[in-house]
Enzyme design. Structure first.
Site, PDB file in Angstrom:
ATOM      1  N   HIS A 162       1.852  15.440   8.991  1.00 60.16           N
ATOM      2  CA  HIS A 162       1.823  14.623   7.772  1.00 60.16           C
ATOM      3  C   HIS A 162       0.903  15.244   6.708  1.00 60.16           C
ATOM      4  CE1 HIS A 162       1.441  11.266   5.070  1.00 60.16           C
ATOM      5  NE2 HIS A 162       0.139  11.310   5.229  1.00 60.16           N
ATOM      6  N   HIS A 167       1.581  16.469   2.568  1.00 58.24           N
ATOM      7  CA  HIS A 167       0.693  16.537   1.393  1.00 58.24           C
ATOM      8  C   HIS A 167       0.556  17.934   0.782  1.00 58.24           C
ATOM      9  CE1 HIS A 167      -0.720  12.395   1.198  1.00 58.24           C
ATOM     10  NE2 HIS A 167      -0.902  12.391   2.521  1.00 58.24           N
ATOM     11  N   GLU A 208       1.817   8.527  -1.214  1.00 56.24           N
ATOM     12  CA  GLU A 208       2.225   8.412   0.197  1.00 56.24           C
ATOM     13  C   GLU A 208       3.686   8.002   0.355  1.00 56.24           C
ATOM     14  OE1 GLU A 208       0.567   9.433   2.712  1.00 56.24           O
ATOM     15  OE2 GLU A 208      -1.553   9.354   2.148  1.00 56.24           O
ATOM     16  N   SER A 227       7.088  13.424   5.754  1.00 53.88           N
ATOM     17  CA  SER A 227       6.618  14.010   7.020  1.00 53.88           C
ATOM     18  C   SER A 227       7.275  13.348   8.219  1.00 53.88           C
ATOM     19  CB  SER A 227       5.096  13.906   7.132  1.00 53.88           C
ATOM     20  OG  SER A 227       4.666  12.561   7.129  1.00 53.88           O
TER      21      SER A 227
HETATM   22  N1  NLE Z   1       4.882   8.090   9.155  1.00 56.00           N
HETATM   23  C1  NLE Z   1       4.398   9.391   8.753  1.00 56.00           C
HETATM   24  C2  NLE Z   1       4.929  10.453   9.713  1.00 56.00           C
HETATM   25  O1  NLE Z   1       5.540  10.119  10.706  1.00 56.00           O
HETATM   26  O2  NLE Z   1       4.704  11.626   9.464  1.00 56.00           O
HETATM   27  C3  NLE Z   1       2.875   9.423   8.677  1.00 56.00           C
HETATM   28  C4  NLE Z   1       2.339   8.430   7.681  1.00 56.00           C
HETATM   29  C5  NLE Z   1       0.854   8.455   7.488  1.00 56.00           C
HETATM   30  C6  NLE Z   1       0.426   7.579   6.363  1.00 56.00           C
HETATM   31 FE   FE2 Z   2      -1.311  10.715   3.771  1.00 56.98          FE
END
Ligand code: NLE
Ligand code: FE2
Length: 294
Positions: A162, A167, A208, A227
């Site tokens: 993630h 990011h 996000e 992500s």
């Molecule tokens: N749900 C995201 C993932 O599975 O990569 C991560 C989120 C974190 C805020």
């Molecule tokens: Fe994040």
């Protein structure tokens, strides 16, 4: 106090100096002693770190690299159709490895010549003001552990997939990098916990989980969608609302599930006008007005 606090497993330093990550019994790695051992080791590296020291090298196992390989392969395909243009441009410029987990130092080496951002290690939850504040200095706090191999498509916990795929690819585009810096300025400017929470919720629903209209349909630019190759398939079916600061700053969300309310920017220009301007100018009084005015 802040709901965001609960999705990070607490990191405890014991009397003998060892570090233990407290996974909830619902965590997919809860009964996997190898995984727990890895989490403890990686958390210890970040606990030992302090600003000015080199970012610790995380010695990843083959199983961990394999999770990265699988997730990056799945995500690369989905990003082509569903990630926003600026995110894709950032990803191309950054060119992260797909076959192994990059070290945070390597992410910084690639990212800093592009937009000035660099990565610093975090064992778990970083207090909101530190997490957001250092964005103003082009610093990004990042965990180093990776999600459990049994649930590669989604984790409520921010892991290295993630932090880096979600990011860093965005941070490699100057327009997103500028927005992140403005969020940092806003976090440092506001004084009350209530105002800081408002700033952080606007970040949640944009950097996000933000989505954006493009000529050929709705795309995602939020790191939390981009992500997760589970969530990325679902975001277009959610309750998509226009960018609205008051709603973004107040809507309740459940961090353990796919986000069912999302806010759509019509364009990067709109995102910058509404959210960038808000972060650039907000203070406690302005937030109070948004919450209670009119
Ligand atoms: N749900 C995201 C993932 O599975 O990569 C991560 C989120 C974190 C805020
Ligand atoms: Fe994040």
């Amino acid at each position: 106090m802040f709901e965001e606090a609960q999705y990070f497993a607490p990191v405890n330093t014991k009397d003998d100096g060892s570090v233990e990550v407290e996974l909830a019994s619902s965590h997919p790695g809860f009964s996997d002693s190898d995984y727990r051992d890895r989490r403890n080791k990686l958390a210890a590296l970040a606990v030992d770190w302090s600003p000015g020291k080199p970012v610790p090298v995380a010695p990843y196992t083959d199983t961990e690299h394999e999770v990265w390989r699988k997730v990056s392969t799945e995500l690369a395909v989905k990003h082509r159709g569903l990630a926003s243009q600026e995110f894709l441009d950032g990803a191309e410029e950054l060119s992260l490895p797909g076959d192994r987990i990059p070290q945070l130092s390597e992410v910084s080496e690639k990212l800093s010549p592009i937009t000035g951002f660099s990565y610093r290690p975090a064992a778990g939850l970083v207090p909101l003001l530190d997490f957001y504040g250092v964005l103003e200095d082009s610093q990004f706090h990042s965990t180093q552990y990776i999600r459990h191999h049994s649930v590669p498509f989604y984790t409520p916990e921010p892991d290295v997939v993630h932090e880096v795929i979600g990011h860093a690819n965005a941070l490699a585009h100057p327009r997103f990098a500028a927005l992140y810096r403005l969020a940092g300025q806003a976090a440092r400017r506001v004084e009350s916990d209530e105002a800081l929470e408002f700033v952080s919720k606007v970040f949640w629903f944009t950097m996000e989980f933000g989505v954006i209209g493009e000529k050929d349909g709705l795309k995602a630019y939020g790191a939390g969608i981009l992500s997760s190759y589970g969530e990325i398939d679902e975001f277009r079916k959610m309750d998509i609302r226009p960018l609205d600061l008051r709603q973004m700053g107040t809507v309740d969300y459940d961090i353990t599930k796919y986000q069912d309310i999302l806010f759509k920017a019509e364009s990067m220009d709109e995102l910058e006008d509404v959210v960038g301007t808000f972060w650039a100018e907000c203070d406690d009084e302005k937030i109070e007005e948004i919450l209670h005015g009119k």
